[in-house]
Write a protein that holds these residues in place. Structure first.
Motif, PDB file in Angstrom:
ATOM      1  N   ALA A  18       0.905  -1.313   0.175  1.00 34.58           N
ATOM      2  CA  ALA A  18      -0.023   0.019  -0.126  1.00 34.58           C
ATOM      3  C   ALA A  18       0.785   1.247  -0.058  1.00 34.58           C
ATOM      4  O   ALA A  18       0.568   2.312  -0.707  1.00 34.58           O
ATOM      5  CB  ALA A  18      -0.970   0.131   1.316  1.00 34.58           C
ATOM      6  N   THR A  19       1.991   1.088   0.745  1.00 35.87           N
ATOM      7  CA  THR A  19       2.627   2.503   1.062  1.00 35.87           C
ATOM      8  C   THR A  19       3.994   2.431   0.091  1.00 35.87           C
ATOM      9  O   THR A  19       4.436   3.454  -0.031  1.00 35.87           O
ATOM     10  CB  THR A  19       3.162   2.657   2.365  1.00 35.87           C
ATOM     11  OG1 THR A  19       3.923   1.341   2.883  1.00 35.87           O
ATOM     12  CG2 THR A  19       1.920   2.633   3.554  1.00 35.87           C
ATOM     13  N   GLN A  42      -6.702  -1.592  -5.445  1.00 38.41           N
ATOM     14  CA  GLN A  42      -7.539  -0.887  -4.615  1.00 38.41           C
ATOM     15  C   GLN A  42      -7.052  -0.713  -3.202  1.00 38.41           C
ATOM     16  O   GLN A  42      -7.165   0.419  -2.521  1.00 38.41           O
ATOM     17  CB  GLN A  42      -8.853  -1.353  -4.388  1.00 38.41           C
ATOM     18  CG  GLN A  42      -9.661  -1.531  -5.359  1.00 38.41           C
ATOM     19  CD  GLN A  42      -9.536  -2.921  -6.216  1.00 38.41           C
ATOM     20  OE1 GLN A  42      -8.652  -3.503  -6.288  1.00 38.41           O
ATOM     21  NE2 GLN A  42     -10.871  -3.277  -6.820  1.00 38.41           N
ATOM     22  N   LEU A  43      -5.999  -1.445  -2.787  1.00 37.26           N
ATOM     23  CA  LEU A  43      -5.402  -1.337  -1.615  1.00 37.26           C
ATOM     24  C   LEU A  43      -4.088  -0.281  -1.517  1.00 37.26           C
ATOM     25  O   LEU A  43      -3.633   0.015  -0.341  1.00 37.26           O
ATOM     26  CB  LEU A  43      -4.893  -2.775  -0.857  1.00 37.26           C
ATOM     27  CG  LEU A  43      -5.867  -3.743  -0.698  1.00 37.26           C
ATOM     28  CD1 LEU A  43      -5.239  -5.206  -0.543  1.00 37.26           C
ATOM     29  CD2 LEU A  43      -6.737  -3.350   0.451  1.00 37.26           C
ATOM     30  N   SER A  44      -3.709  -0.075  -2.665  1.00 40.09           N
ATOM     31  CA  SER A  44      -2.511   0.943  -2.771  1.00 40.09           C
ATOM     32  C   SER A  44      -3.047   2.396  -2.522  1.00 40.09           C
ATOM     33  O   SER A  44      -4.014   2.924  -2.816  1.00 40.09           O
ATOM     34  CB  SER A  44      -1.948   0.833  -4.132  1.00 40.09           C
ATOM     35  OG  SER A  44      -0.920   1.814  -4.325  1.00 40.09           O
ATOM     36  N   VAL A  45      -2.314   3.076  -1.783  1.00 40.18           N
ATOM     37  CA  VAL A  45      -2.548   4.521  -1.474  1.00 40.18           C
ATOM     38  C   VAL A  45      -1.331   5.367  -2.201  1.00 40.18           C
ATOM     39  O   VAL A  45      -1.504   6.420  -2.077  1.00 40.18           O
ATOM     40  CB  VAL A  45      -2.314   4.725   0.178  1.00 40.18           C
ATOM     41  CG1 VAL A  45      -3.314   4.223   0.788  1.00 40.18           C
ATOM     42  CG2 VAL A  45      -0.965   4.434   0.532  1.00 40.18           C
ATOM     43  N   MET A  46      -0.647   4.695  -2.987  1.00 37.06           N
ATOM     44  CA  MET A  46       0.352   5.725  -3.458  1.00 37.06           C
ATOM     45  C   MET A  46      -0.042   5.770  -5.024  1.00 37.06           C
ATOM     46  O   MET A  46      -0.601   5.177  -5.700  1.00 37.06           O
ATOM     47  CB  MET A  46       1.695   4.776  -3.749  1.00 37.06           C
ATOM     48  CG  MET A  46       2.427   4.498  -2.179  1.00 37.06           C
ATOM     49  SD  MET A  46       2.657   5.851  -1.285  1.00 37.06           S
ATOM     50  CE  MET A  46       4.134   6.462  -2.231  1.00 37.06           C
ATOM     51  N   HIS A  47       0.450   7.034  -5.672  1.00 43.33           N
ATOM     52  CA  HIS A  47       0.312   7.320  -6.931  1.00 43.33           C
ATOM     53  C   HIS A  47       1.528   7.172  -7.788  1.00 43.33           C
ATOM     54  O   HIS A  47       2.587   7.708  -7.087  1.00 43.33           O
ATOM     55  CB  HIS A  47      -0.407   8.840  -7.250  1.00 43.33           C
ATOM     56  CG  HIS A  47      -1.611   8.963  -6.573  1.00 43.33           C
ATOM     57  ND1 HIS A  47      -2.798   8.278  -7.176  1.00 43.33           N
ATOM     58  CD2 HIS A  47      -2.228   9.463  -5.241  1.00 43.33           C
ATOM     59  CE1 HIS A  47      -3.781   8.689  -6.374  1.00 43.33           C
ATOM     60  NE2 HIS A  47      -3.644   9.169  -5.428  1.00 43.33           N
TER      61      HIS A  47
END
Lengths: 351, 438
Positions: free
Chosen positions: A234-235, A311-316
């Protein structure tokens, strides 16, 4: 229960009057320190001979003991006198001051351990200090071992099923049954081993306790690995590797400590030291060897951590040019590895 | 070395074959030794070519240290009146790169033998020129014209250390769609014939024996003779062995530069499951595709593999200068996204490299999520440097798309033996060409 008066370390002159006639209790101990037989003698002047001979009051089955090895006499003031009867191996006394060979007849208040051949004996008199009453253990684990064992088994089973489901095999049910059976065998062997140690040390099996420790720890470690893997995806924080290693190996160490603490007579601090030193050394050595091997493996590529649903990723994503802007650092690192490789294994010279 | 081992193994199996032939039941053997009129007659032409070439060919042998047993061997032939002998670079590569460890000698069919020195190498075309001390074999005429398909051809050499041998076959012109110039020869060729002359029907050398595809039927390759003349022109002096490695590195750099120059700046793409992916990016790059044919499977996988197939032999265990990439497109409508990514991870984990710590240093890698055209992807770039050739790198790029829960591409690019800057320029074009265009 006989009345007991606690004795303190004092000179014979200071000794209080024994409340009753002088008495002593000689306990023959097994190799685990548990009492095998007890011999009670009362009355001043009572003497007990110890050795292999049938003439002895305590006949030992010990090839290292003399026929008549040691004599123990009860004195009027309640102390005991210990005399070696000329044995070759001698008689040793273990006390708080350490172990020493008996040279002359020695008087003691009792409480000391006597070593005759390879047999340990403990002598108690009215002057022997009694340990305070030991409280029943009231810790969470012992009080709730049945509940915790149940929770652990359910957790492990759930994780096994989840793991098999993740693999998406064509025939899920047989795969799950096989995996559960395999895990059950491993847990049975592991907990059985610890239960056996507990039985030897404490005389009870405590199987549920060890099942609770093993199952909850196994479930905790698997959950720890999965959660950190999701967090890393995710991060994209590669530094999470270290806390992941600490947390997950910490769970393993905690479980080993609980097993050891509950299965043996080791004190809490000693058990903690054993658990801190031995597994950490093993884990450290394994990690070091693995790292050394990987750092020399010329075909190993690091393509990142496990992938989870986007969907679990918060990184762009960064722009491609930005990604490639620092590519010179990669070249420097590759060159550093080449220099290291040449330093360790130089090229064959042409000159 | 390896070549010698392979030769030994093959020789063993041939000897075993001979023993089996002798063990045939005499009762079932032919009663007479008269030639069967149904069998093809031996080729007089082949006998004639061999007789004429006999004084021109030599066996080239390599020895480790002071050993008297050869470590490797191949063939060579005279191409000029001053005793220059042409062979393959791969025959003499050990002596070029490790001159203190290996020495070269020749052995002529007439029994003459002596030392050899290296005068020139052409790594890209796998050619070398050596010179014999006090021995000048008769040169063979060289023909630079490529034989047409179907032209009668012959190959001469010393296969498996079995003595001077000629094989007869058919030349099939230049191999199509490849940067690597090779003539396809449909005739037998075996280890030990490397460097020997490939002759046309008139006995002129049209090329140099170089390789064979094993486990296939008579698919052999010959280096065109036009590269010989250029190399002979640089072979008047003995090669300075202290700078031979630099020369090899420069030629490898030239090879990879030619490879990248043959690829257009804008890479051609092909659609696959909503993605546009680099495919046949140059005429010399060949692609093929495959996939899971069973529609009932929960996971559908389509694999597209492309390669330039222009690997250059450098030394035993090291072939480089190649470009390959593979896309795997994974798709499902039955699996949960978590189950799908588990399968995806397996595909990613299976990506591997081959290489020896003798030749290359370990990889350095960098991984980030990168915004490509229309989709985010995890891009990992790994680089390792050659130990002997500091200007050359292997570069690997793995792209995993992260835009769809039940569909993904895993694209893997392998560049071997390229300069860092030109390799990274190609990486930029390769990754930048990918698009999400459903």
């Amino acid at each position: 229960m006989e009345p007991v008066e606690r004795a303190s370390e004092s000179t014979p002159e200071d000794l209080p009057e024994p409340p009753l006639a002088a008495a002593m209790l000689i306990e023959v101990l097994d190799t685990h320190g548990r009492v095998q037989t007890r011999h009670r003698l009362t009355g001043a002047g009572a003497t007990c001979k110890i050795g292999r001979s049938l003439n002895c009051d305590i006949a030992l089955d010990d090839a290292y003991a003399a026929a008549e090895h040691t004599a123990i006499s009860l004195l009027e003031d309640g102390r005991v006198a210990i005399t070696d009867l000329g044995s070759s191996n001698g008689t040793r006394i273990n006390s708080e001051q350490g172990s020493q060979r008996l040279s002359n007849a020695s008087a003691t208040l009792g409480g000391a351990q006597l070593i005759v051949g390879r047999t340990r004996l403990r002598i108690r008199t009215y002057h022997t200090a009694l340990a305070p009453e030991r409280l029943f253990r009231r810790d969470l684990l012992q009080r709730n071992s049945t509940l915790l064992a149940g929770i652990g088994l359910v957790a492990v089973t759930t994780l096994v099923i989840a793991n098999e489901w993740l693999q998406a095999p064509e025939r899920l049910a047989p795969k799950i049954l096989t995996a559960i059976l395999a895990v059950a065998i491993v847990i049975a062997v592991w907990t059985g081993l610890w239960a056996l140690i507990t039985r030897i040390a404490h005389g009870v099996w405590s199987l549920r306790l060890h099942v609770a420790i093993a199952c909850n720890a196994a479930a905790g470690v698997v959950a720890c690995i999965w959660l950190f893997a999701i967090a890393e995806f995710a991060t994209q924080w590669s530094w999470l590797d270290l806390p992941k290693f600490i947390a997950c190996s910490g769970a393993v160490l905690a479980a080993l400590f609980l097993h050891l603490h509950n299965a043996t007579n080791l004190r809490r601090r000693t058990a903690a030291i054993v658990i801190a030193v031995i597994p950490l050394l093993l884990i450290g050595a394994t990690v070091w060897i693995q790292q050394q091997s990987e750092s020399r493996n010329v075909n190993r590529i690091a393509v990142g951590t496990a992938i989870f649903p986007p969907q679990l990723s918060v990184m762009h994503g960064v722009e491609l040019n930005e990604y490639l802007s620092d590519i010179e650092a990669l070249k420097r690192e590759a060159n550093r590895k080449r220099q290291q490789s040449l330093a360790e294994n130089p090229l064959v010279s042409t000159r | 070395m390896l070549q010698a081992v392979a030769v030994a193994l093959l020789a063993t199996s041939l000897m075993l074959g001979a023993q089996r032939a002798h063990a045939t039941d005499p009762a079932q053997a032919p009663a007479t030794t008269e030639p069967d009129p149904g069998l093809p007659q031996p080729s007089n032409a082949a006998r004639d070519r061999l007789d004429r070439a006999r004084d021109s060919v030599v066996q080239i042998r390599g020895f480790f240290g002071d050993s008297q047993a050869d470590a490797f061997h191949g063939s060579g032939f005279a191409a000029s009146t001053d005793g220059l002998i042409v062979t393959n670079y791969h025959v003499v590569s050990a002596a070029v790169l490790y001159p203190k460890q290996y020495r070269l000698e020749f052995l002529a069919p007439n029994g003459a033998n002596g030392k050899l020195s290296v005068h020139a190498v052409d790594v890209e075309h796998d050619l070398a020129v050596v010179k014999a001390e006090s021995y000048a074999p008769t040169p063979i005429r060289i023909r630079t014209q490529i034989p047409v398909k179907g032209e009668r051809a012959y190959s001469i050499g010393f296969p498996l250390d079995l003595g001077l041998t000629i094989t007869e076959g058919v030349a099939n012109g230049l191999v199509e769609n490849t940067l690597e110039q090779r003539i396809h020869y449909s005739g037998a060729m075996n280890g030990g014939m490397s460097g020997g002359p490939a002759l046309d029907n008139a006995g002129a050398v049209y090329g140099v024996n170089v390789s064979v595809i094993t486990a296939r039927q008579l698919v052999s390759f010959v280096v065109p003779a036009k590269h010989i003349a250029a190399l002979l022109a640089t072979a008047q002096k003995q090669l300075d062995m202290n700078s031979a490695r630099e020369l090899v590195a420069a030629q490898l750099n030239s090879h990879q530069a030619a490879l990248f120059a043959s690829i257009p700046a804008k890479l051609a793409t092909e659609p696959s499951s909503g993605y546009l992916l680099p495919a046949k990016i140059a005429p010399s790059v060949e692609c093929n595709s495959d996939g899971s044919a069973d529609a009932g499977k929960p996971l559908r996988v389509e694999a597209i593999g492309c390669g330039a197939h222009v690997g250059v032999f450098v030394e035993d265990g090291l072939e480089t200068g190649d470009l390959r990439f593979q896309h795997r497109v994974l798709e499902t409508d039955k699996l949960h996204p978590l189950q799908f990514t588990e399968q995806l991870n397996r595909v990613v984990e299976a990506i591997g490299w081959a290489g020896s710590s003798k030749h290359v240093a370990p990889f350095a890698c960098t991984t980030k999520i990168v915004a490509l055209h229309g989709f985010d992807a995890r891009v990992s770039t790994c680089v390792r440097q050659y130990r002997m050739f500091a200007s050359l790198f292997d570069i690997g790029v793995t792209v995993v798309s992260l835009n769809e829960p039940r569909r993904a591409i895993v694209s893997n690019l392998n560049l071997r033996g390229v300069a860092f800057e030109s390799g990274m320029d190609f990486v930029r074009r390769y990754v930048g060409a990918m698009q999400w265009n459903p």
